[in-house]
Design a protein around this motif. Structure first.
Motif, PDB file in Angstrom:
ATOM      1  N   THR A 187      -7.360 -17.808   0.174  1.00 38.29           N
ATOM      2  CA  THR A 187      -7.727 -16.389   0.188  1.00 38.29           C
ATOM      3  C   THR A 187      -7.922 -15.900   1.612  1.00 38.29           C
ATOM      4  N   ALA A 188      -8.614 -16.678   2.435  1.00 38.65           N
ATOM      5  CA  ALA A 188      -8.829 -16.283   3.831  1.00 38.65           C
ATOM      6  C   ALA A 188      -7.498 -16.151   4.571  1.00 38.65           C
ATOM      7  N   ARG A 189      -6.590 -17.108   4.355  1.00 37.71           N
ATOM      8  CA  ARG A 189      -5.290 -17.049   5.033  1.00 37.71           C
ATOM      9  C   ARG A 189      -4.469 -15.858   4.569  1.00 37.71           C
ATOM     10  N   ALA A 190      -4.646 -15.463   3.330  1.00 36.09           N
ATOM     11  CA  ALA A 190      -3.850 -14.371   2.756  1.00 36.09           C
ATOM     12  C   ALA A 190      -4.384 -12.994   3.117  1.00 36.09           C
ATOM     13  N   LEU A 191      -5.528 -12.951   3.804  1.00 33.08           N
ATOM     14  CA  LEU A 191      -6.144 -11.654   4.123  1.00 33.08           C
ATOM     15  C   LEU A 191      -6.360 -11.493   5.624  1.00 33.08           C
ATOM     16  N   PRO A 192      -5.295 -11.519   6.437  1.00 36.23           N
ATOM     17  CA  PRO A 192      -5.462 -11.233   7.868  1.00 36.23           C
ATOM     18  C   PRO A 192      -5.961  -9.809   8.044  1.00 36.23           C
ATOM     19  N   PHE A 193      -6.872  -9.610   8.988  1.00 30.92           N
ATOM     20  CA  PHE A 193      -7.538  -8.316   9.079  1.00 30.92           C
ATOM     21  C   PHE A 193      -6.601  -7.164   9.427  1.00 30.92           C
ATOM     22  N   ASP A 194      -5.607  -7.401  10.273  1.00 35.47           N
ATOM     23  CA  ASP A 194      -4.728  -6.281  10.609  1.00 35.47           C
ATOM     24  C   ASP A 194      -4.029  -5.744   9.373  1.00 35.47           C
ATOM     25  N   ALA A 195      -3.502  -6.637   8.521  1.00 35.95           N
ATOM     26  CA  ALA A 195      -2.814  -6.201   7.306  1.00 35.95           C
ATOM     27  C   ALA A 195      -3.786  -5.619   6.288  1.00 35.95           C
ATOM     28  N   LEU A 196      -4.954  -6.231   6.151  1.00 34.20           N
ATOM     29  CA  LEU A 196      -5.941  -5.759   5.174  1.00 34.20           C
ATOM     30  C   LEU A 196      -6.453  -4.373   5.537  1.00 34.20           C
ATOM     31  N   ILE A 197      -6.733  -4.145   6.805  1.00 33.92           N
ATOM     32  CA  ILE A 197      -7.223  -2.836   7.244  1.00 33.92           C
ATOM     33  C   ILE A 197      -6.154  -1.769   7.022  1.00 33.92           C
ATOM     34  N   GLU A 198      -4.908  -2.081   7.330  1.00 37.88           N
ATOM     35  CA  GLU A 198      -3.834  -1.105   7.137  1.00 37.88           C
ATOM     36  C   GLU A 198      -3.670  -0.766   5.668  1.00 37.88           C
ATOM     37  N   GLN A 199      -3.741  -1.777   4.795  1.00 38.98           N
ATOM     38  CA  GLN A 199      -3.603  -1.522   3.367  1.00 38.98           C
ATOM     39  C   GLN A 199      -4.767  -0.680   2.843  1.00 38.98           C
ATOM     40  N   MET A 200      -5.960  -0.978   3.311  1.00 39.17           N
ATOM     41  CA  MET A 200      -7.134  -0.212   2.891  1.00 39.17           C
ATOM     42  C   MET A 200      -7.020   1.232   3.354  1.00 39.17           C
ATOM     43  N   GLN A 201      -6.592   1.429   4.588  1.00 36.02           N
ATOM     44  CA  GLN A 201      -6.410   2.782   5.099  1.00 36.02           C
ATOM     45  C   GLN A 201      -5.413   3.556   4.244  1.00 36.02           C
ATOM     46  N   ALA A 202      -4.324   2.901   3.856  1.00 37.40           N
ATOM     47  CA  ALA A 202      -3.299   3.581   3.059  1.00 37.40           C
ATOM     48  C   ALA A 202      -3.850   4.031   1.713  1.00 37.40           C
ATOM     49  N   MET A 227     -11.485  -1.162  -2.230  1.00 38.28           N
ATOM     50  CA  MET A 227     -11.419  -2.197  -1.194  1.00 38.28           C
ATOM     51  C   MET A 227     -10.953  -3.525  -1.778  1.00 38.28           C
ATOM     52  N   ASP A 228     -11.437  -3.857  -2.982  1.00 35.06           N
ATOM     53  CA  ASP A 228     -10.978  -5.073  -3.638  1.00 35.06           C
ATOM     54  C   ASP A 228      -9.485  -4.999  -3.936  1.00 35.06           C
ATOM     55  N   LEU A 229      -9.024  -3.826  -4.341  1.00 36.69           N
ATOM     56  CA  LEU A 229      -7.605  -3.659  -4.627  1.00 36.69           C
ATOM     57  C   LEU A 229      -6.771  -3.816  -3.358  1.00 36.69           C
ATOM     58  N   ALA A 230      -7.277  -3.311  -2.234  1.00 38.00           N
ATOM     59  CA  ALA A 230      -6.570  -3.510  -0.963  1.00 38.00           C
ATOM     60  C   ALA A 230      -6.426  -4.996  -0.671  1.00 38.00           C
ATOM     61  N   ALA A 231      -7.484  -5.767  -0.952  1.00 34.49           N
ATOM     62  CA  ALA A 231      -7.412  -7.210  -0.747  1.00 34.49           C
ATOM     63  C   ALA A 231      -6.422  -7.842  -1.712  1.00 34.49           C
ATOM     64  N   ALA A 232      -6.436  -7.412  -2.960  1.00 33.24           N
ATOM     65  CA  ALA A 232      -5.524  -7.975  -3.958  1.00 33.24           C
ATOM     66  C   ALA A 232      -4.072  -7.719  -3.576  1.00 33.24           C
ATOM     67  N   ILE A 233      -3.766  -6.491  -3.151  1.00 33.73           N
ATOM     68  CA  ILE A 233      -2.394  -6.150  -2.756  1.00 33.73           C
ATOM     69  C   ILE A 233      -1.982  -6.952  -1.527  1.00 33.73           C
ATOM     70  N   THR A 234      -2.872  -7.018  -0.538  1.00 30.99           N
ATOM     71  CA  THR A 234      -2.555  -7.746   0.695  1.00 30.99           C
ATOM     72  C   THR A 234      -2.291  -9.213   0.410  1.00 30.99           C
ATOM     73  N   ALA A 235      -3.151  -9.832  -0.396  1.00 32.73           N
ATOM     74  CA  ALA A 235      -3.018 -11.263  -0.664  1.00 32.73           C
ATOM     75  C   ALA A 235      -1.742 -11.579  -1.435  1.00 32.73           C
ATOM     76  N   THR A 236      -1.455 -10.809  -2.469  1.00 29.40           N
ATOM     77  CA  THR A 236      -0.273 -11.112  -3.282  1.00 29.40           C
ATOM     78  C   THR A 236       1.004 -10.783  -2.528  1.00 29.40           C
ATOM     79  N   ARG A 237       0.986  -9.747  -1.706  1.00 33.60           N
ATOM     80  CA  ARG A 237       2.162  -9.415  -0.904  1.00 33.60           C
ATOM     81  C   ARG A 237       2.439 -10.500   0.115  1.00 33.60           C
TER      82      ARG A 237
END
Length: 314
Positions: A9-24, A296-306
C-alpha cells in the motif's frame, strides 16, 4: 482481487501521484456521504465503534471499513483496524483490498499537503511537526511534494517518540531534530503541522508569527483540540470539508462559544482546488483544519489500483 499489504500500500501511494489525484477529485466537485457511525456494544468493556466511509465515481468506488475497539489495549492489540475495499462501478466486482491504516495515514498527509499547496508560502522550507505517530511520520515527504522543505523539527508529549521519528528521518537524509520547547520552536517554522490525540490545546496563538501556515490534523472528534482560540482568531481559516465544523472540537467548540463565526471559515478543499480561494498575502497566517472524508480514500484507491496496473507483472 488484488490484496495490498502495508508495504504494498505504501509503495502504491507515492505522494506526488496521490496529491494530484486528490486535487482532481476535489476540483471536479466529487462528494461523498458523511461517514457512518455504528456503536457495537461490548460486555464488561467499552463499546466498540464501526465506521463506514463510501465514495465513488462513474468508473470506480471504494468503502473504508474501520473498527475501533478500546478493549484491545488490554489484549496488547491495536485499537484501530481498517481496510479499503475497491470495486468496479459498472459491475460491482471487487478489485482490490488495501491496508486501511497505511492508506489513511498517507491520504491524510496528502490532504494536508494539498491544503499547503494553496495556503503555505512558496518559499516555505522549515517544517515543525507536533506529534510523532503514524500520520506525523508521513508529513515530511508529503509536504516536500508541494514545498521545498529542508529543515524538520519535531515535538511530542513523549520526547523519546519525537527523537525516534527524528532519527528515522535523519537515516533517510533529512535535517531533522527533536525539540523540547514548543513555544520556541513554533516561531521558527514556516509550516506547523499538528497530528496528535490532544484533548487540550497545545498550540498557542501568541506563538505564531506573520507568514506562517498552520495545519491541524489530529482533533477529529468534538472532544479534541490542538490549537487555542487565539490561534484560530489570528489565522485565515480553511477546512478540508464543511463536515469539519461538526466533527472537530477545533472548530465546533469555538463556533458554539462565539470565539469564531461561521463567516470566518473562508473555504474548503473544493474552493481551493477550484481556484476560488487561496493565500492572499505573504504576511498573513493561514490555518487549515482537516478531519478526513471518503473522497480522500477514493483518491488513494484510484492511485493504488492505477499504479498496480502500470507495474509489470512477473
Amino acid at each position: 482481487m488484488e490484496i495490498f499489504d502495508a508495504d504494498a500500500t505504501a509503495r502504491a501511494l507515492p505522494f506526488d501521484a496521490l496529491i494530484e489525484q486528490m486535487q482532481a477529485l476535489f476540483a471536479n466537485g466529487l462528494t461523498a456521504p458523511d461517514r457512518h457511525h455504528h456503536t457495537m456494544q461490548m460486555q464488561d468493556k467499552a463499546d466498540a465503534t464501526l465506521l463506514l466511509m463510501p465514495a465513488w465515481t462513474e468508473q470506480i468506488g471504494c468503502v473504508k471499513v474501520v473498527t475501533a475497539t478500546p478493549g484491545n489495549s488490554a489484549r496488547s492489540l491495536p485499537a484501530i483496524a481498517g481496510s479499503v475495499l475497491v470495486f468496479d462501478r459498472a459491475t460491482g466486482a471487487h478489485l482490490a483490498l488495501i491496508d486501511g491504516a497505511v492508506a489513511t495515514a498517507r491520504r491524510t498527509a496528502a490532504a494536508s499537503a494539498l491544503g499547503a499547496r494553496y495556503l503555505a508560502r512558496e518559499d516555505a522550507k522549515h517544517l515543525l511537526i507536533i506529534g510523532a505517530g503514524k500520520v506525523a511520520a508521513q508529513l515530511t515527504d508529503a509536504f516536500r511534494a508541494v514545498r521545498p522543505i529542508e529543515t524538520v523539527r519535531i515535538w511530542d508529549l513523549f520526547p523519546q517518540a519525537a527523537e525516534a521519528l527524528a532519527a528515522s528521518l535523519r537515516s533517510r537524509g533529512w535535517d531533522a531534530q527533536a525539540v523540547s520547547d514548543l513555544s520556541q520552536a513554533v516561531p521558527q517554522a514556516d509550516i506547523i503541522s499538528a497530528a496528535t490525540l490532544a484533548t487540550e490545546p497545545l498550540l498557542m496563538g501568541e506563538w505564531l508569527r506573520p507568514g506562517q501556515h498552520v495545519d491541524l490534523i489530529g482533533a477529529f472528534t468534538p472532544a479534541m483540540r490542538e490549537a487555542d482560540d487565539h490561534s484560530l482568531q489570528r489565522g485565515r481559516l480553511f477546512v478540508d470539508t464543511k463536515f469539519a465544523t461538526i466533527e472537530a472540537g477545533e472548530l465546533k467548540t469555538p463556533l458554539e462559544t462565539g470565539a469564531i463565526a461561521p463567516s470566518d471559515i473562508l473555504g474548503d478543499l473544493y474552493a481551493l482546488a477550484q481556484g476560488k480561494a487561496t493565500r492572499e498575502r505573504r504576511d498573513e497566517i493561514t490555518l487549515f483544519k482537516s478531519v478526513g472524508n471518503a473522497v480522500m480514500d477514493l483518491a488513494a484507491a484510484i492511485t493504488a489500483t492505477r499504479k498496480a496496473e502500470e507495474e509489470p507483472h512477473v
